[in-house]
Structures are given as structure tokens and as C-alpha cells.
Design a protein around this motif. Structure first.
Motif, mmCIF file in Angstrom:
data_model
loop_
_atom_site.group_PDB
_atom_site.id
_atom_site.type_symbol
_atom_site.label_atom_id
_atom_site.label_comp_id
_atom_site.label_asym_id
_atom_site.label_seq_id
_atom_site.Cartn_x
_atom_site.Cartn_y
_atom_site.Cartn_z
ATOM 1 N N ILE A 17 43.434 -8.489 43.097
ATOM 2 C CA ILE A 17 43.117 -7.257 43.583
ATOM 3 C C ILE A 17 44.442 -6.178 43.173
ATOM 4 O O ILE A 17 44.898 -5.431 42.620
ATOM 5 N N ALA A 18 45.797 -7.129 43.166
ATOM 6 C CA ALA A 18 46.925 -6.547 43.640
ATOM 7 C C ALA A 18 47.382 -5.441 42.371
ATOM 8 O O ALA A 18 48.139 -5.254 41.645
ATOM 9 N N THR A 19 47.301 -6.822 40.755
ATOM 10 C CA THR A 19 46.926 -6.309 39.958
ATOM 11 C C THR A 19 46.335 -5.285 39.011
ATOM 12 O O THR A 19 47.072 -4.354 38.294
ATOM 13 N N ALA A 20 45.847 -5.028 39.665
ATOM 14 C CA ALA A 20 44.395 -4.216 39.416
ATOM 15 C C ALA A 20 45.159 -2.585 40.684
ATOM 16 O O ALA A 20 44.635 -1.665 39.641
ATOM 17 N N LEU A 21 45.447 -2.945 41.309
ATOM 18 C CA LEU A 21 45.908 -1.881 42.148
ATOM 19 C C LEU A 21 47.370 -1.873 41.365
ATOM 20 O O LEU A 21 47.243 0.323 41.322
ATOM 21 N N ARG A 22 47.723 -2.475 41.314
ATOM 22 C CA ARG A 22 48.960 -1.718 40.650
ATOM 23 C C ARG A 22 49.144 -1.423 38.844
ATOM 24 O O ARG A 22 49.461 -0.180 39.252
ATOM 25 N N THR A 28 49.658 6.891 33.803
ATOM 26 C CA THR A 28 50.074 7.868 34.384
ATOM 27 C C THR A 28 49.274 9.013 33.981
ATOM 28 O O THR A 28 48.206 8.815 33.718
ATOM 29 N N GLY A 29 49.901 9.841 35.207
ATOM 30 C CA GLY A 29 48.697 10.672 35.656
ATOM 31 C C GLY A 29 48.078 10.377 36.502
ATOM 32 O O GLY A 29 47.484 11.186 37.361
ATOM 33 N N VAL A 30 48.046 9.191 37.556
ATOM 34 C CA VAL A 30 47.694 9.162 38.504
ATOM 35 C C VAL A 30 48.254 8.833 39.559
ATOM 36 O O VAL A 30 49.733 7.987 40.061
ATOM 37 N N ALA A 31 48.302 9.977 40.812
ATOM 38 C CA ALA A 31 49.270 9.765 42.319
ATOM 39 C C ALA A 31 48.714 9.761 43.176
ATOM 40 O O ALA A 31 49.530 8.684 44.117
ATOM 41 N N THR A 32 47.165 9.054 43.028
ATOM 42 C CA THR A 32 46.206 8.528 44.705
ATOM 43 C C THR A 32 45.431 7.508 44.042
ATOM 44 O O THR A 32 44.610 7.520 42.938
#
Length: 79
Positions: A17-22, A28-32
Motif C-alpha cells: 500500500i505504501a509503495t502504491a501511494l508513494r 509527474t503531474g500528480v499533486a493530490t
């Protein structure tokens, strides 16, 4: 995702889960990222995962490379 054969999914659930979220937040282009959960305690866990910062470059590239090797040619997302 498991059918896609990502190496990071062979880790413990929390690490996956941590890997997927990180990975998502480090793209690039993801702020949220809007992450749904039915368990309020997960919010604090997800904040902790995000606070760890982006994945190491090699780990990020490995996940992207796996995607590129299995993505359909007509997929119109980021390349």
C-alpha cells in the motif's frame, strides 16, 4: 494490479500500500491523491506513507517499466 505481476505486490500488504501511494504521489503531474477508506485509522497511515516521500528512482522506474511492458497499445494515459 495483482494480475499485472508488479514485484512490489509480493511484499507485506502495508508495504505494498505504501509503495502504491508513494508511486502515485511521486508521478509527474500528480499533486493530490484521493484515497478512500472505510477505516479512519488508515488516514494517519496514508499520511505517514506520503510523508516518506517519493520512491527511490530505481523502484519508480521498475514499476513504470512493468506497466509499459503490459499496457495495451491503445491506452491513452501518460506514456
Amino acid at each position: 494490479m495483482q494480475k499485472r505481476g508488479y514485484d512490489f505486490l509480493r511484499s507485506e500488504v502495508e508495504a505494498s500500500i505504501a509503495t502504491a501511494l508513494r508511486f502515485t504521489l511521486g508521478s509527474t503531474g500528480v499533486a493530490t491523491a484521493i484515497v478512500g477508506t472505510t477505516k479512519p485509522q488508515r488516514i494517519a497511515q496514508n499520511i505517514g506513507y506520503a510523508a516518506a516521500g517519493p520512491l527511490a528512482a530505481a523502484e519508480y522506474v521498475a514499476i513504470r517499466s512493468r506497466w509499459h511492458s503490459i499496457a495495451r497499445a491503445d491506452w491513452v494515459g501518460q506514456r
